[in-house]
Design a protein around this motif. Structure first.
Motif, mmCIF file in Angstrom:
data_model
loop_
_atom_site.group_PDB
_atom_site.id
_atom_site.type_symbol
_atom_site.label_atom_id
_atom_site.label_comp_id
_atom_site.label_asym_id
_atom_site.label_seq_id
_atom_site.Cartn_x
_atom_site.Cartn_y
_atom_site.Cartn_z
ATOM 1 N N ARG A 4 46.939 47.666 27.989
ATOM 2 C CA ARG A 4 46.882 45.846 27.540
ATOM 3 C C ARG A 4 45.000 46.961 26.358
ATOM 4 O O ARG A 4 44.155 46.990 26.873
ATOM 5 C CB ARG A 4 45.742 45.616 28.803
ATOM 6 N N MET A 31 48.220 44.653 38.653
ATOM 7 C CA MET A 31 47.669 44.299 38.634
ATOM 8 C C MET A 31 48.322 42.798 37.823
ATOM 9 O O MET A 31 49.059 43.511 37.029
ATOM 10 C CB MET A 31 45.945 44.492 37.628
ATOM 11 N N ALA A 58 46.711 39.804 35.125
ATOM 12 C CA ALA A 58 46.237 38.962 35.057
ATOM 13 C C ALA A 58 46.089 38.054 34.097
ATOM 14 O O ALA A 58 46.103 37.305 34.790
ATOM 15 C CB ALA A 58 44.412 40.292 34.074
ATOM 16 N N SER A 60 38.342 39.036 30.962
ATOM 17 C CA SER A 60 39.941 38.991 32.110
ATOM 18 C C SER A 60 40.002 40.026 32.679
ATOM 19 O O SER A 60 41.026 40.505 32.715
ATOM 20 C CB SER A 60 41.387 39.243 30.282
ATOM 21 N N TYR A 61 39.058 40.666 33.670
ATOM 22 C CA TYR A 61 39.303 41.243 34.786
ATOM 23 C C TYR A 61 39.354 40.341 36.194
ATOM 24 O O TYR A 61 38.847 38.476 36.154
ATOM 25 C CB TYR A 61 37.825 42.207 35.082
ATOM 26 N N GLY A 74 38.820 45.758 40.733
ATOM 27 C CA GLY A 74 38.328 46.625 39.496
ATOM 28 C C GLY A 74 39.650 46.839 38.979
ATOM 29 O O GLY A 74 40.320 46.349 38.731
ATOM 30 N N ASP A 75 39.707 48.283 37.696
ATOM 31 C CA ASP A 75 40.932 48.724 37.263
ATOM 32 C C ASP A 75 41.888 49.772 37.954
ATOM 33 O O ASP A 75 41.350 50.991 38.259
ATOM 34 C CB ASP A 75 40.330 49.172 36.527
ATOM 35 N N ALA A 76 42.936 49.297 37.340
ATOM 36 C CA ALA A 76 43.772 49.567 39.334
ATOM 37 C C ALA A 76 43.879 50.948 38.585
ATOM 38 O O ALA A 76 43.843 52.242 39.667
ATOM 39 C CB ALA A 76 44.816 49.045 39.492
ATOM 40 N N GLY A 77 44.448 51.322 37.897
ATOM 41 C CA GLY A 77 44.742 52.640 37.400
ATOM 42 C C GLY A 77 43.807 53.902 36.745
ATOM 43 O O GLY A 77 43.780 54.991 37.121
HETATM 44 N N1 URA Z 1 43.939 45.672 34.854
HETATM 45 C C1 URA Z 1 43.077 45.566 36.158
HETATM 46 O O1 URA Z 1 43.223 47.168 36.256
HETATM 47 N N2 URA Z 1 42.411 45.139 36.500
HETATM 48 C C2 URA Z 1 42.351 43.675 36.301
HETATM 49 O O2 URA Z 1 41.242 42.870 37.268
HETATM 50 C C3 URA Z 1 43.071 43.181 35.022
HETATM 51 C C4 URA Z 1 43.768 44.338 34.977
#
Ligand code: URA
Ligand code: PRP
Length: 209
Positions: A104, A133, A135, A192-193, A199-202
């Motif tokens: 993204r 995720m 989102a 857009s979290y 949080g950020d899954a990756g």
């Molecule tokens: N991607 C993520 O890893 N976390 C989010 O909250 C939204 C997009």
């Protein structure tokens, strides 16, 4: 319109809580994502058709049941979707795995495609697109577009956490696709979290930032 199924099994909810916790480190986060993915796979396969077969036990012949119907394919969206693959394969080792590379763009929030490799018999398989995720839904909708163009017909989407906006986007773009999640959260924030999300899954899976 596709249905949304929320897996409220206590083990899934318990583990998801520790996945969300910002004090959970990379190793434990990765293990928990695998475990929850396996439990979700157990739930998602509940309706799989069976057929009768004869086996000979050490005692006598018996009529038993094995899986029939379409074979499965997993389609992780790179990179965070990779974190869900091994847990599912532990339960369904015969599933083939296709990969979709998407990220993204942090400015435009639009999904950028960089990779696609699917099993050759994609049209005959029941496919589960996996990504922790959902989102805005842009990545999942684009991944499903890509695999439909490559011949996919029978598709489910499985995510750990969804925002209502993402659910709506996938339902609009792909009314034939049912969505399976462990939670639907409140909303998206200004970047857009997902709120409260995880949080950020990756980054949390792979220890990057
Ligand atoms: N991607 C993520 O890893 N976390 C989010 O909250 C939204 C997009
Ligand atoms: C994350 C996540 C989804 C996407 C969800 O991936 O794993 O693929 O964002 O957001 P969306 O629903 O608004 O499209 P990200 O783009 O951070 O890439 P990564 O998996 O490589 O970290």
């Amino acid at each position: 319109m596709g249905h949304v199924y929320v897996f409220d099994h206590p083990l899934i909810q318990h583990k998801l809580t520790y996945i969300r916790d910002k004090n959970t480190g990379t190793k434990e986060f990765r293990e928990l994502v695998e475990e929850v993915s396996a439990l979700m796979a157990y739930e998602i396969t509940r309706e799989m058709p069976l057929k009768e077969v004869e086996v000979e036990t050490p005692v006598q012949k018996a009529t038993c049941r094995v899986l029939s119907g379409k074979k499965l394919g997993l389609v992780p969206i790179l990179r965070a979707g990779l974190g869900m693959v091994d847990g599912i394969l532990r339960l369904i080792p015969a599933a083939k795995v296709g990969h979709i590379g998407l990220y993204r763009d942090p400015e435009t929030l639009e999904p950028v495609q960089y990779y696609a490799k699917m099993p050759s018999d994609i049209g005959e398989r029941e496919l589960i697109v996996i990504d922790p995720m959902l989102a805005t839904g842009g990545s999942a909708a684009a991944a499903i577009d890509m695999i439909k163009e490559m011949g996919a017909k029978n598709i489910k989407l499985m995510c750990l956490i969804a925002a209502p906006e993402g659910v709506e986007r996938v339902q609009q773009d792909h009314p034939d696709v049912d969505i399976y999640v462990a939670a639907v959260d409140e909303r998206l924030d200004e970047k857009s979290y997902i709120v409260p999300g995880l949080g950020d899954a990756g980054d949390r899976l792979f220890g990057t930032r």
